[in-house]
Write a protein that holds these residues in place. Structure first.
Motif: not given
Ligand SMILES: Cc1cc2nc3c(=O)[nH]c(=O)nc-3n(C[C@H](O)[C@H](O)[C@H](O)COP(=O)(O)OP(=O)(O)OC[C@H]3O[C@@H](n4cnc5c(N)ncnc54)[C@H](O)[C@@H]3O)c2cc1C
Length: 442
Positions: A11-15, A32-35, A43-47, A100-102, A124-126, A279-281, A291-294
């Protein structure tokens, strides 16, 4: 058993973004998110502005600005003695942002709940539930949930990807580790700084709550030495970029230094019967390109449109998500390789420095660089053939004693370009998709 149209794991930027788009389209969505949020993640949070536009669409821009998110509208790109300064056009709909991601992820989740998404944190999803070869739901610590579609938005260690056996391809090892900190540096101009000094990389920007974030990138093979006295080495590293050092020197640090060491770049198979990854998955690239957040936000929007376009049968939905996966790949290659180039370990070669010098000398070079970083135009608009050829001839002429090294540098750049083109060609052949096994790729 509980049942939803779509279960989104993560449940972060992608979800959260995907859940909002799907709920707006009328789907019954469980996120659903385990956190438990607010929660930090590396993350370094540049969007980029293209990501900020989506935050605006989702109704999240105003709340994060109200929480002090830092607007970014200028860029300084420094490579040793080469400097490129650029400003975003004033008529751009949204600026860049650093928050920041918080703050960001919590605001996204609150927007999801307001859009009617069933949000469950600390859950948490198993793994996924299967019926024949189809994903039909998830297993959680509090019981199973049934779904017509399961989305893995659960980041690099995706449990959904593992459960369905999604393979990686085009995987590449990390070039650098990142070490970063937040500093109470007082009000700062809305400028993002991206740099390379010798073999050190830098990313720096104001972030929310009046803090300033400074990141140092250290080659992986030097990481052990650096971490032996991380505090002193971080301080010394900042000194090699005096304008950055001036900002953070004497400023109190907020919390410990953060470190990101274990990562690699990859694509993953991202769609199958009853499931998809976003997203990162599904894909992760060198983070120095910011680029990852955008990407996660843009993918959420395009995937929701693909899902929405497939009404009727489960088969139509599978076809639509598969098509989306291929389109995601095609649109990702250019930045995937550029990010790797930006994060490449070691000092810049004279060839790369010469190319960047030519971009800096071009009055439109900075504006083009910003467009490339915002993915408005491909990197070939920056690294044009005439520019590359001119830089090659100049380098060969300027450094006659290093001809062999220059030819090796040319081969390295060409090999990367060929790899990129081959990936692009392969993704065009509809049945010829054969992921490269992880072991072969790294
Ligand atoms: C050091 C670092 C610096 C970065 N800097 C930048 C930046 O400056 N700008 C930028 O755009 N991108 C940056 N990125 C990339 C960016 O952080 C990611 O691309 C982005 O967070 C992807 O979002 P997401 O929602 O796909 O995944 P995530 O942010 O990883 O979120 C995944 C979520 O899934 C939850 N989850 C995982 N497993 C389970 C489970 N089994 N059950 C339930 N929940 C689960 C986690 O708790 C988490 O909340 C950086 C990455 C890193 C590592």
């Amino acid at each position: 058993m509980e049942s939803f149209d779509v279960v989104v794991v993560g449940g972060r930027c992608a979800g959260s973004a995907l859940a909002i788009y799907l709920a707006r389209a009328g789907a019954r969505v469980c996120l659903l998110d385990k956190a438990r949020f607010p929660s930090e993640t590396p993350s370094t949070h540049v969007i980029q502005p293209r990501g900020v536009e989506i935050l605006d669409d989702l109704g999240v821009l105003d709340p994060v600005l109200a929480r002090g998110a830092a607007r970014l509208d200028t860029l300084s790109f420094v490579n040793d003695d080469v400097r490129i300064d650029a400003a975003l056009p004033e008529d751009l709909r949204c600026p860049g942002l650093n928050v920041r991601r918080t703050v960001l992820d919590h605001a996204l989740q609150q927007a999801a709940a307001s859009a009617g998404v069933e949000v469950r944190t600390g859950c948490r999803v198993a793994g996924v539930r299967m019926s024949a070869d189809r994903v039909v739901g998830v297993e959680t610590a509090t019981g199973p949930i049934e779904a017509g579609l399961v989305i893995g938005a659960d980041g690099r260690g995706s449990v959904v990807a593992k459960s369905v056996g999604a393979r990686e391809y085009l995987a590449r090892p990390a070039g650098r580790i990142a070490i970063w900190g937040y500093f109470a540096a007082g009000p700062q101009e809305p400028r993002i700084r991206l740099g390379r000094k010798g073999d050190l990389g830098f990313l720096a920007s104001p972030t929310d709550s009046g803090l300033y974030m400074a990141v140092v990138g250290v080659d992986c093979d030097r990481a052990g030495d650096f971490n032996r006295d991380r505090e002193a080495n971080f301080r010394n590293a900042l000194k090699s970029w005096p304008e950055l050092d001036d900002i953070v020197r004497g400023a109190e640090r907020d919390g410990p230094l953060r470190v990101m060491a274990n990562w690699h770049s990859y694509f993953r198979e991202s769609a199958g019967p009853g499931w998809a990854l976003v997203g990162d998955a599904g894909q992760f690239k060198d983070f120095f390109a910011g680029q990852g957040i955008s990407d996660a936000l843009c993918q959420a929007r395009s995937l929701s449109a693909a899902i929405g376009s497939a009404t009727g049968s489960a088969l139509a939905q599978d076809e639509a998500t598969k098509k989306w996966w291929r389109a995601r790949d095609r649109s990702s290659y250019d930045m995937y390789w550029l990010a790797m180039q930006l994060g490449r370990p070691g000092a810049s070669s004279p060839l790369v420095s010469e190319v960047l010098r030519r971009i800096a000398d071009d009055p439109t070079g900075g504006a083009t660089l910003l467009k490339v970083i915002n993915r408005d135009v491909p990197s070939t608009k920056l690294f044009t053939t005439p520019r590359l050829l001119a830089a090659t001839f100049t380098t060969l002429r300027k450094y006659p004693h290093r001809r062999r090294e220059t030819l090796r540098d040319i081969r390295t750049e060409l090999a990367a370009e060929i790899e990129k083109q081959r990936a692009r060609m392969r993704s065009k052949t509809s049945d010829g998709w054969l992921p490269v096994p992880v072991g072969d790729a790294r």
